[in-house]
Design an enzyme around this catalytic site. Structure first.
Site, PDB file in Angstrom:
ATOM      1  N   ASP A   8       1.006  -1.051   0.511  1.00 16.79           N
ATOM      2  CA  ASP A   8      -0.132  -0.330  -0.192  1.00 16.79           C
ATOM      3  C   ASP A   8       0.879   1.015  -0.269  1.00 16.79           C
ATOM      4  O   ASP A   8       0.842   1.971   0.828  1.00 16.79           O
ATOM      5  CB  ASP A   8      -1.174   0.182   0.732  1.00 16.79           C
ATOM      6  N   GLU A 183     -11.561   2.045  -3.666  1.00 14.53           N
ATOM      7  CA  GLU A 183     -10.786   1.646  -2.582  1.00 14.53           C
ATOM      8  C   GLU A 183      -9.531   2.414  -2.685  1.00 14.53           C
ATOM      9  O   GLU A 183      -9.259   2.878  -3.779  1.00 14.53           O
ATOM     10  CB  GLU A 183     -10.659   1.121  -1.627  1.00 14.53           C
TER      11      GLU A 183
END
Ligand code: 6LW
Length: 518
Positions: A8, A183
């Protein structure tokens, strides 16, 4: 480029320096912050969460805790936004310097995960979140033919980044292109337009990056006709899979780049090294839409003029060997703990050595903090070794080295008392199955050198004491892979040192990348 468990990624640039943050889940310290001048080589400079007073991760189950963060700089201050998924929700931390110290988290009253800040030219600060944002009002101008699931989408608000207070909104502004789990949102402005970059499809093999643009941060959003702009969901033979969840940065020299996550499977569909950070050149087409890598694909070696280094090509998964003799006054920041700094951890002093011990918790404890320190395994073919001094005491007293995925998946070579004497053993835990290999008798005293040799198929464990070498056994790499876990997990294998009920001193710990199998 950041091989091993570094998922991420989010990146920002200040002058000629880039700063990167990655997610960390139940590991402590949390939210590692990295610095680079060329986007390819990164130095770990600190952590967004470095004290229990800031955020107490004790009791956090594996793969919960800190999800995807975003790092941004505005008027000389650094901001990281993130989600602690079970207790705190979304929050902001701030720092004068990216090395830290970082502030205590300011909670943000906005649902969803992966909060990201965007500072507009007029000084307004926006916060977008993704995932399950709940029953939110849709921004009227954004009503449209969306294909995503109800309850999921991208929420946007105007926020005071110094207090966490929401000033306007949140509104639902986009549901993505129809992939599951819209997301990882990031908002940018470029040449008078706003861009919204999303991750969709879930972080697994259907992962992708999609992009939308609008004349206002609130939308209405026009989807890029080439969406997804990055995905390997239909590239079964690529050595890199699951690419998505990116962040875009311009390098100040006229080029743009995307940092994103991806995995290198052992052979589809299993991966043990965790979700890794990749770098891809990003260009803008004639219509002003971004093109990532080579036509939306990543390769292990790609061309691109790296800032400051002037290299014409760069490679992911560079050699990653290291050695630690624990001679400094502090443990180097590359080591991670489970949920918090374990009690009894100390450095032995100028002679070198790391002391671990005194705790009751073991590697299978679901929410405890065992006396464990670890570093991500970042190459398929490598050898991890440690020298250990340990005299096992009472029943259950043991210490050793581990290939550790989480509390349900780990293999460890350890020294304990067996049949009245000191012995070395291999234990393997996969799901709720625990097996222990034969005990190899050792002399009562003396240092033990423990070794884990890894390749794509096996972890092989051995031990050396008094110039004799013993094989302890092997464990299949497939037992420590994300896709085989009983719950959804987001981490990767760590090589670790641990001790339970007793006191062990570790020295001369190293990991040598053998360079094969990339
Ligand atoms: C993260 C989400 C994702 O918050 O996985 O890959 C979640 N993307 O955006 C956990 O890392």
């Amino acid at each position: 480029m950041l091989p091993g468990f570094h998922p991420d990624p989010s990146v920002c640039r200040v002058g000629g320096t880039f700063y990167l943050v990655t997610s960390s889940f139940h590991y402590f310290p949390g939210l590692p912050v990295w610095r680079s001048s060329n986007l390819a080589e990164w130095e770990l400079i600190g952590h967004g969460i470095s004290s229990r007073e800031q955020l107490d991760l004790s009791g956090t189950p594996a793969s919960r805790g800190l999800f995807a963060p975003t790092i941004r700089e505005h008027r000389g201050r650094f901001y990281i936004t993130c989600t602690e998924v079970d207790r705190l929700g979304n929050f902001i931390i701030q720092a004068e310097r990216p090395e830290g110290p970082w502030s205590k988290p300011l909670p943000i009253a906005q649902r969803g995960i992966d909060p990201s800040l965007f500072f507009d030219e007029d000084g307004a600060a926006y916060l977008c979140t993704g995932g399950k944002v709940g029953d939110l009002a849709t921004m009227p101008r954004c009503e449209g033919a969306w294909r995503g699931e109800p309850g999921f989408g991208i929420a946007l608000s105007v926020i005071n980044p110094d207090s966490g207070e929401i000033l306007e909104g949140p509104w639902l502004i986009c549901r993505g292109s129809g992939g599951r789990w819209p997301e990882g949102p990031h908002l940018y402005s470029r040449e008078g337009r706003y861009y919204l970059l999303l991750a969709e499809g879930g972080t697994e093999y259907g992962h992708m990056a999609t992009v939308f643009r609008a004349d206002s941060p609130w939308g209405p959003w026009e989807a890029c006709p080439r969406n997804p702009i990055l995905s390997h969901r239909d590239c079964a033979r690529s050595p890199i899979q699951c690419v998505g969840h990116g962040d875009i940065v311009d390098d100040g020299g006229g080029n743009s780049w995307m940092l994103c996550l991806g995995v290198r499977p052992l052979g589809p569909p299993l991966h043990n090294l965790g979700r890794e950070t990749f770098l891809a050149p990003l260009t803008w087409d004639a219509e002003g839409w971004p093109v990532v890598g080579r036509g939306g694909r990543l390769e292990l070696e790609m061309d691109g003029l790296l800032p400051s280094a002037g290299d014409a090509s760069f490679r992911s998964g560079t050699l990653v060997s290291w050695r630690d003799e624990f001679r400094g006054p502090k443990l180097s920041r590359e080591w991670s703990f489970l949920r918090g700094r374990p009690e009894g951890l100390a450095l032995a002093g100028a002679r070198g050595g790391l002391v671990l011990g005194s705790g009751e918790a073991g590697l299978s404890d679901e929410t405890a903090t065992p006396a464990f320190v670890g570093r991500p395994q970042s190459a398929f073919d490598c050898v991890f070794e440690a020298t250990m001094e340990f005299e096992p005491g009472a029943e259950g007293s043991e210490a050793g080295v581990a290939a550790y995925y989480d509390d349900s998946y780990h293999y460890e070579a350890f020294v304990a008392r067996r049949g009245g004497g000191r012995a070395a053993c291999l234990r393997k835990r996969v799901h709720d199955i625990v097996v222990e290999g034969p005990a190899v008798p050792l002399p009562e005293k003396g240092r033990v050198r423990l070794k884990i040799s890894a390749d794509r198929d096996l972890y092989s464990f051995s031990c050396e004491c008094d110039a004799s070498r013993f094989r302890l056994g092997t464990g299949m790499t497939a037992g420590l892979c994300t896709e085989g876990t009983w719950r959804q997990t987001f981490t990767g294998v760590f090589f670790g040192l641990y001790c339970r009920r007793g006191r062990a001193v570790f020295s001369d710990v190293s990991c040598v990348d053998r360079g094969g199998g990339r």
